[in-house]
Design a protein around this motif. Structure first.
Motif: not given
Length: 402
Positions: A237-245
């Motif tokens: 569910t943490s796709t937004q953080l993954r994309d930011q990283i």
């Protein structure tokens, strides 16, 4: 006595001043609270990372020597403008560590997971690759190694229960010296008990840099089951953080390379090996191998093979042995054969006597965190604990306690 008109006027004036003062104080307090709330609201949420507190060269809770993954986390937090915090948890629980910490929402990301959909996918998603980790050939600088055939006729300290051991198993022209940890492989090389050590690379590189002061050549090996790409893992569910990283990682390539050199991670061009007959699956987060300890000397012990086939406890013993070797052997040795007296479970009877059972049950249920022993009460059932205990009864040593 009734107040005169002058007294009443003074009283009303005083009341008005008091009321105005109260309003001013309330307004000031409200302004301060509003400013504080705005300040608090402007503080970004911390980037919570999972890490093992005692797993150098990758991670440590020591500020003076935090480890490769921890320093990557610090660099990432600066790049994305979020303070970093750590949830410390032992990585030798393997996938259970990921389930408890990352998937249990105790942290937002875990650095150093194998970049593979087969690793807990789709529950875990991954960043771009941060580096490649591999087994290595460690040798003296004068020895040239370009393939497996260059090991012919040599003594090779090979790590137990790993793909390298499988790879060399069918080679009768190579003398195998089985070791249970990279530390033992490096020691065998330093003591001239082996010509080459074929062990887990990051640990070997770290030891070569720190304990051996760069004495050896450390060459990565590539091939099926011998290397894999490492990345940062997130809950799905943490796709937004993954994309930011992912967006931040290209800016950190130089820093990551500097940290790899700082912690001795091997960087030489890899030696290409063929596939092993039966590659062993990853057993832990820090390495694809189970890090076991080699017993220094044999101690008289009753072996499982000595039990009668008609023994009604045989199945219980076999079940306990299987659980023990799959979970406990990385610290206490395969089949509980262990040279370090403090964790030699063959000495439970001589150490605790009639209290052996009570001590066992308390320890496996509650753990001994200060000694590095985790609590297992939420992992195994009492029947499974009983089978492990029954197995341990069969391997008790006859030596007397000191």
């Amino acid at each position: 006595m009734r107040p005169n008109r002058e007294t009443g006027s003074k009283w009303r004036a005083s009341a008005e001043l008091s009321a105005r003062a109260t309003i001013l104080v309330a307004l000031a307090a409200s302004t301060l609270l509003t400013s504080a709330a705005a300040g608090w609201a402007s503080q970004p949420d911390p980037l919570r990372l999972c890490a093992d507190p005692t797993n150098l060269p990758f991670s440590s809770d020591s500020p003076s020597q935090p480890g490769f993954y921890v320093e990557i986390g610090q660099a990432l937090s600066q790049q994305i403008g979020r303070p970093v915090t750590y949830d410390w948890y032992k990585s030798y629980f393997g996938k259970r560590t990921v389930r408890v910490t990352l998937l249990g929402r105790q942290c937002d990301a875990m650095i150093g997971l194998p970049l593979s959909a087969d690793f807990m996918g789709p529950a875990v998603i991954f960043s771009k690759k941060i580096l490649t980790e591999a087994y290595v050939l460690v040798s003296r600088p004068t020895l040239t190694l370009s393939g497996i055939d260059d090991l012919r006729g040599k003594r090779v300290a090979v790590q137990y229960q790993t793909t390298p051991q499988n790879l060399l198993a069918e080679r009768d022209d190579i003398e195998k010296v089985t070791v249970l940890t990279p530390e033992e492989g490096m020691a065998a090389l330093a003591q001239d008990k082996a010509d080459v050590a074929f062990v887990w690379g990051p640990v070997a590189g770290w030891l070569n840099k720190t304990a051996y002061e760069g004495r050896f050549r450390v060459q990565p090996v590539e091939g099926a089951g011998l290397s894999w790409d490492a990345a940062i893992g997130f809950a799905r569910t943490s796709t937004q953080l993954r994309d930011q990283i992912d967006a931040a990682l290209p800016q950190l390539e130089r820093r990551i390379a500097e940290l790899a050199a700082k912690y001795g991670l091997p960087s030489d061009p890899p030696v290409r090996f063929g596939a092993a007959p039966s590659p062993i699956r990853l057993a832990a987060l820090g390495s694809p191998a189970q890090f076991l300890r080699q017993p220094a000397a044999a101690t008289p012990v009753t072996r499982i093979a000595d039990t009668s086939a008609s023994d009604p406890k045989a199945e219980v013993v076999a079940a306990g042995k299987e659980i023990f070797n799959g979970t406990c052997a990385h610290c206490h040795g395969p089949d509980a054969v262990q040279a370090e007296r403090r964790i030699d479970l063959r000495r439970l009877q001589t150490r605790y006597g009639e209290d052996m059972r009570d001590k066992y049950w308390t320890t496996v249920h509650e753990g001994r965190p200060s000694k590095g022993m985790p609590a297992w009460k939420e992992v195994f059932t009492d029947d499974q604990f009983e089978s492990i205990y029954t197995f341990l009864q069969t391997v008790q040593s006859s030596e007397t306690a000191n």
